[in-house]
Design an enzyme around this catalytic site. Sequence first.
Site, mmCIF file in Angstrom:
data_model
loop_
_atom_site.group_PDB
_atom_site.id
_atom_site.type_symbol
_atom_site.label_atom_id
_atom_site.label_comp_id
_atom_site.label_asym_id
_atom_site.label_seq_id
_atom_site.Cartn_x
_atom_site.Cartn_y
_atom_site.Cartn_z
ATOM 1 N N HIS A 177 89.303 28.111 38.622
ATOM 2 C CA HIS A 177 88.217 27.898 37.658
ATOM 3 C C HIS A 177 87.191 29.026 37.656
ATOM 4 C CE1 HIS A 177 89.154 23.750 36.355
ATOM 5 N NE2 HIS A 177 89.872 23.787 37.456
ATOM 6 N N ASP A 211 80.813 34.530 35.127
ATOM 7 C CA ASP A 211 81.163 33.117 35.059
ATOM 8 C C ASP A 211 82.639 33.014 34.712
ATOM 9 O OD1 ASP A 211 80.650 30.412 35.127
ATOM 10 O OD2 ASP A 211 78.899 30.540 33.815
HETATM 11 C C1 GDG Z 1 82.880 26.163 37.256
HETATM 12 C C2 GDG Z 1 82.916 27.653 36.920
HETATM 13 C C3 GDG Z 1 83.883 27.069 34.707
HETATM 14 C C4 GDG Z 1 75.059 20.731 33.790
HETATM 15 N N1 GDG Z 1 73.845 20.199 33.929
HETATM 16 C C5 GDG Z 1 73.964 18.875 33.730
HETATM 17 C C6 GDG Z 1 75.289 18.608 33.442
HETATM 18 N N2 GDG Z 1 75.946 19.777 33.496
HETATM 19 C C7 GDG Z 1 77.386 19.941 33.257
HETATM 20 C C8 GDG Z 1 77.623 20.712 31.981
HETATM 21 C C9 GDG Z 1 78.966 21.359 32.236
HETATM 22 C C10 GDG Z 1 79.017 21.510 33.747
HETATM 23 O O1 GDG Z 1 77.977 20.729 34.281
HETATM 24 C C11 GDG Z 1 78.783 22.961 34.173
HETATM 25 O O2 GDG Z 1 79.915 23.701 33.890
HETATM 26 P P1 GDG Z 1 79.950 25.306 33.793
HETATM 27 O O3 GDG Z 1 81.244 25.709 33.256
HETATM 28 O O4 GDG Z 1 78.846 25.757 32.914
HETATM 29 O O5 GDG Z 1 79.663 25.869 35.262
HETATM 30 P P2 GDG Z 1 80.163 25.569 36.806
HETATM 31 O O6 GDG Z 1 79.608 24.293 37.310
HETATM 32 O O7 GDG Z 1 79.757 26.782 37.580
HETATM 33 O O8 GDG Z 1 81.753 25.440 36.763
HETATM 34 C C12 GDG Z 1 82.784 27.833 35.420
HETATM 35 C C13 GDG Z 1 83.968 25.633 35.176
HETATM 36 O O9 GDG Z 1 84.043 25.563 36.592
HETATM 37 C C14 GDG Z 1 85.187 24.924 34.590
HETATM 38 O O10 GDG Z 1 86.360 25.591 34.890
HETATM 39 O O11 GDG Z 1 83.600 27.081 33.326
HETATM 40 O O12 GDG Z 1 82.875 29.202 35.098
HETATM 41 O O13 GDG Z 1 81.868 28.341 37.587
HETATM 42 O O14 GDG Z 1 80.012 20.518 31.827
HETATM 43 O O15 GDG Z 1 77.609 19.813 30.914
HETATM 44 N N3 GDG Z 1 75.726 17.368 33.156
HETATM 45 C C15 GDG Z 1 74.810 16.353 33.165
HETATM 46 N N4 GDG Z 1 73.534 16.592 33.477
HETATM 47 C C16 GDG Z 1 73.058 17.792 33.749
HETATM 48 O O16 GDG Z 1 71.867 17.951 34.035
HETATM 49 N N5 GDG Z 1 75.222 15.109 32.861
#
Ligand code: GDG
Length: 729
Positions: free
Chosen positions: A166, A373
């Site tokens: 990921h 990212d």
């Molecule tokens: C890793 C990789 C890759 C965030 N704040 C809240 C909340 N979120 C949810 C978002 C989103 C998720 O968390 C974050 O996903 P990201 O992709 O932006 O980042 P990482 O956590 O670093 O994820 C990344 C991912 O894995 C998938 O393969 O894209 O590059 O680093 O879904 O919506 N959800 C809620 N409250 C919040 O305050 N409910």
Amino acid sequence: MSRLIIVSNRLPVSVTLEGRDFELRQSPGGLATGLGSVHGGRGSVWVGWPGTFVPTGDSRTRMRITRRLVESRCRPVFLSRSELDDYYRGFSNRTLWPLFHYFPTLAEPNWSFWRAYQMVNARFADRVAEIWREGDLIWVHDYHLMLLPGFLRRRVPHATVGFFLHIPFPSFEVFRLLPWRRELLEGVLGADVVGFHNYDYTRHFLSCARHILGFEHRFDRVAIDSRSVAVDAFPMGIDYERFNRPAASIARRRLETVTRVPARRRRRILSIDRLDYTKGIVERLDSYDAFLDLHPEYRGKIELVLLVVPSRTRVERYRDLREQIDRAVGRINGRYGGIDWTPVHYLYRSVPFERLVALYESADVALVTPLRDGMNLVSKEYVACQVDGHGVLVLSETAGAAEELAEALLVNPYDRLQNVAALAQALSMPEEEQVRRMRLMQDRLRRYDVRAWAADFIGRLRRCRQEQRREKDRRLAGPVRSRLIAAWSRARARLLLLDYDGTLVPFSAQPEAARPDLRLLSLLRRLSSPPGNELVIVSGRARKALDDWFGGLAAGLVAEHGAWVKCSGEDWQPAMRGQSQRWKESVRPVIQRFVVRTPGSEMEEKDFSLVWHYRRVGSELAVARLAELKDVLIELTANRRLEILEGSKVLEVRNAGTGKGRGIAPWLRRPGAGFVLAAGDDRTDEDLFGALPDRAWTVKVGPGPSQARFYVESPARLRALLERMARAT
Ligand code: GDG
């Protein structure tokens, strides 16, 4: 029924002790939500850490938790606090995470972290092996479990295993810094399908496999002994409707209220991340500061909503980062804010899903500018929530999502002035343009949502399982081998057609050094001497080498991939007559030029062909030069009766219409042999297999696709088979 076994560091639900009972809560993070739709059906089991510590001795509690998790089809892997510290907080988050995100100076090469990582990966392997049943598919997730596919390959060799990373896979120059680079690569390559978010990561991985382990790839498949591993990009999508639908009803409700209470609101800029130095939060605040400085006309008219979700709070670096963010927010609000205007609204917490959607929906601009990212789902979720198409996404070009979201304003997160300009452009973008860009991105995200993503990966795994089943039947071992030996002993007339390099002997860096050893010559003599047996060596080599090496045997010889033929006891004959060799005048200088430019390569001239050998050329250079030479030769040989042939580390130009299939014609014309076996390892041998009747025992030596009916893993295996046949004569 076959099942899907999902394996990740965390289970999608966390167990917490509430009074005397256990509560199950949805685990935070994109993976749990992302794969939730796949795990919804009954055909899946999820293996991972349950989010709670239970002492090893407390088997009663462990049993109770295990039983409680059954209803969510989850199987726990219990870890002690110190294991979790070293494997997860240590090796995963303090070594792999910074290095893979291009922060090598933050990566800590620590041997006790590494030992814990190995141990925990092995524990996961035990658990999965316990659960696995014939036909199940296993899908391993992320950098915490890179050794697991390799361990599983040893524990359950016939299992079909997928691995998805990921986070980014860094370039060779960065990955090579890891002291455990070999082990990690070998671990991942235990899988049958390896997936990344985008093609760049795929390329980096393939280049590491080649540089560090010497494994070549072709059409994104890495060949390892008798296996091949498919490596590809599967950009992870989001659950589009889950965001779009509630956003639509929020928008509707707002429209109704707005008609009653018209209000001019400030333009809202949104920033949402987990607390992490890779997300570029401090740099983003600095850009916002510069924007307010350079564009005073926007002061009081915009606001930045900065949502930072607490993460890895026990790691010191993350605590420092939090302080830096606090300071930057304080500085901006102090410098520009006043009683009636706060430039940054800072929330350090996680918000419920409905609130998250409302934040996305209400934002005029989303600033998503991570320094690195893997994908970044926040940017995709923002796009899904812009129901009326208004809104602008400013996105880092170093986020994996940038590949799919080209209509966003793409920026270099380190270039402050560019970020300022992008924000100004976003705030002044005409509405039609906003809608046009947004609709294009939305269409793409709706089509390739998280279900399509998972279905794509699982489909690939399924196809792989089918191939494995077919491959199992093609392996020349066990009962198939016994049938072959029986057919061989029964037959009165037998024909053996054997390629030499890569088939009877392994490849050698110096072609001239690959002369047959005495044991091989003795084997070939025993195979060729009994009456009724006919042995033919069908090689790409020139006549002289074959004469020198096999002249003493009662064997037929085919040289230059079928251009020359010599039946036992006779002279060499060209397979085709009257072919002009004038073409060599124009092709020779081209190949010579490539030899000069490509250290380690050489040219060989045969009667009917010119060959470029590149076995000793460095892998990256070889790929580049090969592609270039092919291009030049295709142009040069167009409309001439020539063909270009790619073998193992050779590129050959020759008169069209020769080929090993034609070379063996004299033997095929003779009265039918009761038993025919042909063995070869590269593409030139496909021609040989294709010329034989269906009943022939065609055998490919080594991995890769082939029209041969059977395969063996290596020259050594083929020789063992031939020895067995010689004894059964
Ligand atoms: C890793 C990789 C890759 C965030 N704040 C809240 C909340 N979120 C949810 C978002 C989103 C998720 O968390 C974050 O996903 P990201 O992709 O932006 O980042 P990482 O956590 O670093 O994820 C990344 C991912 O894995 C998938 O393969 O894209 O590059 O680093 O879904 O919506 N959800 C809620 N409250 C919040 O305050 N409910």
